[in-house]
Motif scaffolding. Structure first.
Motif, PDB file in Angstrom:
ATOM      1  N   SER A 161       0.944  -1.312   0.006  1.00 53.74           N
ATOM      2  CA  SER A 161      -0.537  -0.154   0.585  1.00 53.74           C
ATOM      3  C   SER A 161       0.759   1.187   0.130  1.00 53.74           C
ATOM      4  O   SER A 161       1.693   1.548   1.073  1.00 53.74           O
ATOM      5  CB  SER A 161      -1.537   0.202   0.910  1.00 53.74           C
ATOM      6  OG  SER A 161      -1.974   0.798   1.268  1.00 53.74           O
ATOM      7  N   ASN A 177       4.307  -8.822   3.338  1.00 49.25           N
ATOM      8  CA  ASN A 177       2.536  -9.044   3.521  1.00 49.25           C
ATOM      9  C   ASN A 177       1.900  -9.999   1.915  1.00 49.25           C
ATOM     10  O   ASN A 177       1.527  -9.693   1.576  1.00 49.25           O
ATOM     11  CB  ASN A 177       1.842  -7.799   3.128  1.00 49.25           C
ATOM     12  CG  ASN A 177       2.084  -6.490   4.088  1.00 49.25           C
ATOM     13  OD1 ASN A 177       2.094  -6.968   5.684  1.00 49.25           O
ATOM     14  ND2 ASN A 177       2.955  -5.602   4.644  1.00 49.25           N
ATOM     15  N   ALA A 200      -9.010 -10.555   6.923  1.00 47.58           N
ATOM     16  CA  ALA A 200      -8.549  -9.379   7.146  1.00 47.58           C
ATOM     17  C   ALA A 200      -8.596  -7.932   8.611  1.00 47.58           C
ATOM     18  O   ALA A 200      -8.971  -8.178   8.207  1.00 47.58           O
ATOM     19  CB  ALA A 200      -8.277  -7.973   6.168  1.00 47.58           C
ATOM     20  N   GLN A 201      -7.505  -7.470   8.998  1.00 46.82           N
ATOM     21  CA  GLN A 201      -7.717  -6.681   9.931  1.00 46.82           C
ATOM     22  C   GLN A 201      -7.377  -5.582   8.982  1.00 46.82           C
ATOM     23  O   GLN A 201      -8.412  -4.695  10.759  1.00 46.82           O
ATOM     24  CB  GLN A 201      -5.855  -6.770  11.361  1.00 46.82           C
ATOM     25  CG  GLN A 201      -6.179  -8.241  10.707  1.00 46.82           C
ATOM     26  CD  GLN A 201      -6.487  -8.982  11.798  1.00 46.82           C
ATOM     27  OE1 GLN A 201      -7.274  -8.397  12.737  1.00 46.82           O
ATOM     28  NE2 GLN A 201      -7.224  -9.841  11.871  1.00 46.82           N
ATOM     29  N   ASP A 202      -7.595  -4.668   8.981  1.00 45.82           N
ATOM     30  CA  ASP A 202      -7.879  -4.236   8.409  1.00 45.82           C
ATOM     31  C   ASP A 202      -8.361  -3.454   7.128  1.00 45.82           C
ATOM     32  O   ASP A 202      -8.326  -2.802   5.945  1.00 45.82           O
ATOM     33  CB  ASP A 202      -6.249  -2.653   7.811  1.00 45.82           C
ATOM     34  CG  ASP A 202      -6.985  -1.458   8.020  1.00 45.82           C
ATOM     35  OD1 ASP A 202      -5.737  -0.729   7.444  1.00 45.82           O
ATOM     36  OD2 ASP A 202      -7.544  -1.022   8.328  1.00 45.82           O
ATOM     37  N   PRO A 203      -9.929  -4.109   7.215  1.00 43.52           N
ATOM     38  CA  PRO A 203     -10.777  -3.877   5.696  1.00 43.52           C
ATOM     39  C   PRO A 203     -10.829  -2.313   5.496  1.00 43.52           C
ATOM     40  O   PRO A 203     -10.649  -1.428   5.855  1.00 43.52           O
ATOM     41  CB  PRO A 203     -12.163  -4.922   6.687  1.00 43.52           C
ATOM     42  CG  PRO A 203     -11.610  -4.306   8.057  1.00 43.52           C
ATOM     43  CD  PRO A 203     -10.811  -3.851   8.421  1.00 43.52           C
ATOM     44  N   LEU A 204     -11.068  -2.229   4.133  1.00 45.74           N
ATOM     45  CA  LEU A 204     -11.191  -1.496   3.036  1.00 45.74           C
ATOM     46  C   LEU A 204     -12.383  -1.044   3.080  1.00 45.74           C
ATOM     47  O   LEU A 204     -13.066  -0.911   1.864  1.00 45.74           O
ATOM     48  CB  LEU A 204      -9.986  -1.756   2.066  1.00 45.74           C
ATOM     49  CG  LEU A 204      -8.357  -1.592   2.099  1.00 45.74           C
ATOM     50  CD1 LEU A 204      -8.059  -1.485   0.871  1.00 45.74           C
ATOM     51  CD2 LEU A 204      -8.155  -1.077   3.108  1.00 45.74           C
ATOM     52  N   HIS A 214      -4.374   2.101  -2.824  1.00 43.82           N
ATOM     53  CA  HIS A 214      -4.238   0.879  -2.216  1.00 43.82           C
ATOM     54  C   HIS A 214      -4.364   0.664  -3.267  1.00 43.82           C
ATOM     55  O   HIS A 214      -4.801   0.047  -3.616  1.00 43.82           O
ATOM     56  CB  HIS A 214      -5.194   1.209  -1.629  1.00 43.82           C
ATOM     57  CG  HIS A 214      -5.654   1.171   0.010  1.00 43.82           C
ATOM     58  ND1 HIS A 214      -4.903   1.199   1.325  1.00 43.82           N
ATOM     59  CD2 HIS A 214      -6.618   2.177   0.372  1.00 43.82           C
ATOM     60  CE1 HIS A 214      -5.588   1.586   2.462  1.00 43.82           C
ATOM     61  NE2 HIS A 214      -6.687   2.385   1.628  1.00 43.82           N
ATOM     62  N   ASP A 260      -3.005  -2.937  -4.919  1.00 48.24           N
ATOM     63  CA  ASP A 260      -2.592  -4.777  -5.294  1.00 48.24           C
ATOM     64  C   ASP A 260      -2.396  -4.915  -5.651  1.00 48.24           C
ATOM     65  O   ASP A 260      -1.969  -5.163  -7.131  1.00 48.24           O
ATOM     66  CB  ASP A 260      -4.261  -5.147  -5.039  1.00 48.24           C
ATOM     67  CG  ASP A 260      -4.041  -6.751  -4.468  1.00 48.24           C
ATOM     68  OD1 ASP A 260      -3.445  -7.486  -4.950  1.00 48.24           O
ATOM     69  OD2 ASP A 260      -5.027  -7.371  -5.132  1.00 48.24           O
ATOM     70  N   GLU A 265      -4.614  -9.995   1.414  1.00 48.72           N
ATOM     71  CA  GLU A 265      -5.346  -9.903   2.102  1.00 48.72           C
ATOM     72  C   GLU A 265      -6.227  -8.607   3.043  1.00 48.72           C
ATOM     73  O   GLU A 265      -7.529  -9.044   2.916  1.00 48.72           O
ATOM     74  CB  GLU A 265      -4.913 -10.534   3.065  1.00 48.72           C
ATOM     75  CG  GLU A 265      -3.938  -9.598   4.074  1.00 48.72           C
ATOM     76  CD  GLU A 265      -3.759 -10.313   5.741  1.00 48.72           C
ATOM     77  OE1 GLU A 265      -2.939  -9.132   6.370  1.00 48.72           O
ATOM     78  OE2 GLU A 265      -3.850 -11.605   5.909  1.00 48.72           O
ATOM     79  N   LYS A 266      -5.102  -6.972   2.368  1.00 53.39           N
ATOM     80  CA  LYS A 266      -5.878  -6.173   1.819  1.00 53.39           C
ATOM     81  C   LYS A 266      -7.244  -6.162   0.674  1.00 53.39           C
ATOM     82  O   LYS A 266      -7.013  -4.070   0.989  1.00 53.39           O
ATOM     83  CB  LYS A 266      -5.373  -5.402   2.976  1.00 53.39           C
ATOM     84  CG  LYS A 266      -4.638  -5.358   4.114  1.00 53.39           C
ATOM     85  CD  LYS A 266      -3.889  -4.352   5.009  1.00 53.39           C
ATOM     86  CE  LYS A 266      -3.627  -4.631   6.606  1.00 53.39           C
ATOM     87  NZ  LYS A 266      -2.719  -3.501   6.668  1.00 53.39           N
ATOM     88  N   LYS A 326     -14.637  -7.961   1.112  1.00 56.92           N
ATOM     89  CA  LYS A 326     -13.240  -8.156   1.552  1.00 56.92           C
ATOM     90  C   LYS A 326     -12.402  -9.661   0.626  1.00 56.92           C
ATOM     91  O   LYS A 326     -13.792 -10.903   0.333  1.00 56.92           O
ATOM     92  CB  LYS A 326     -12.839  -8.585   2.611  1.00 56.92           C
ATOM     93  CG  LYS A 326     -12.907  -7.584   3.734  1.00 56.92           C
ATOM     94  CD  LYS A 326     -12.459  -7.692   5.179  1.00 56.92           C
ATOM     95  CE  LYS A 326     -13.251  -8.507   5.954  1.00 56.92           C
ATOM     96  NZ  LYS A 326     -13.205  -8.625   7.052  1.00 56.92           N
TER      97      LYS A 326
END
Length: 248
Positions: A35, A47, A54-58, A97, A99, A189-190, A226
């Motif tokens: 990112s 990563n 994901a711990q930080d969903p967008l 962001h 990917d 994952e994000k 996600k």
């Protein structure tokens, strides 16, 4: 370093194959999801693809993807255009962001709100020239063909000449109640999509669908989310409606 792949291979119980393998072209790279807009990016941190949520969903990214699809439906499919953006210093956040999961291009998961080079650029150009969630970055300063190399260029360069590609999107309905889809999938994952890395025997091939390696599944049954949410929808639906994005 290792990357985990998922194969959709069982029509009733969703199977996660435990094997891992190195991608052919990115075995020596140091990250998979990157990112360029986060202050906590660590060049030494890996990563990689994970089966964990994901711990930080967008969340804002999902809405942006939906908006990008609406734009795509307004005759902007397939369009590629050049963008020149400058950062004050090479390591400054760009505002996207990104990917890298297909290994070839950068997929824009979302545009960061606030003051950053991308939002400043978007504010002064027409909408059909703005960088949006769902877009692909195909080349940067003449570099192309490697997502990791493109990410390095963004990270270490202050003046960026981007080639941005609008996605070609199409829908596909598949009955997977009696056989597997036959897809190998990868994801960040994000991220906000699933990357098709291989197509084997199964419902997709039987249907004769024009699905290709590196296509991305953006939505399942009308839902964006996600990657693990998209996988769950595929797992639990005997008939799946897929929205697929392609970088031409």
């Amino acid at each position: 370093r290792e990357f985990t792949y998922i194969r959709i291979s069982e029509p009733i119980a969703f199977c996660f194959f435990g094997k891992t393998q190195r991608p052919r072209s990115m075995a020596s790279q140091s990250w998979w999801l990157w990112s360029c807009c986060c202050a906590d990016v660590d060049e030494g941190k890996s990563n990689f693809v994970s089966l964990k949520p994901a711990q930080d969903p967008l969340t804002e990214g999902f809405a942006q993807v939906h908006d990008a699809i609406m734009v795509a439906e307004q005759d902007s499919w397939n369009k590629a255009f050049a963008v020149d953006i400058s950062k004050r210093i090479p390591h400054a956040p760009l505002g996207l962001h990104l990917d890298l999961a297909d290994g070839q291009v950068l997929h824009v998961c979302g545009v960061r709100p606030g003051d950053n080079p991308v939002t400043r650029y978007n504010a002064v150009v027409a909408k059909d020239r703005q960088i949006m969630a769902g877009d692909y970055i195909k080349a940067i300063n003449g570099i192309s063909g490697s997502a990791a190399a493109l990410a390095e260029a963004v990270l270490h360069t202050s003046r960026l000449h981007l080639v941005v590609q609008r996605p070609y999107c199409f829908g596909l309905q598949v009955d997977r109640s009696r056989e597997p889809l036959g897809l190998d999938l990868n994801f960040s994952e994000k991220g906000t999509s699933l990357v098709i890395t291989d197509i084997g025997p199964g419902a997709i091939l039987r249907r004769g669908s024009d699905v290709r390696r590196h296509d991305r599944i953006l939505m399942v049954n009308g839902v964006a989310g996600k990657p693990d949410q998209l996988l769950t929808l595929i797992k639990t639906s005997p008939i799946v409606d897929l929205l697929i994005s392609r970088c031409l």
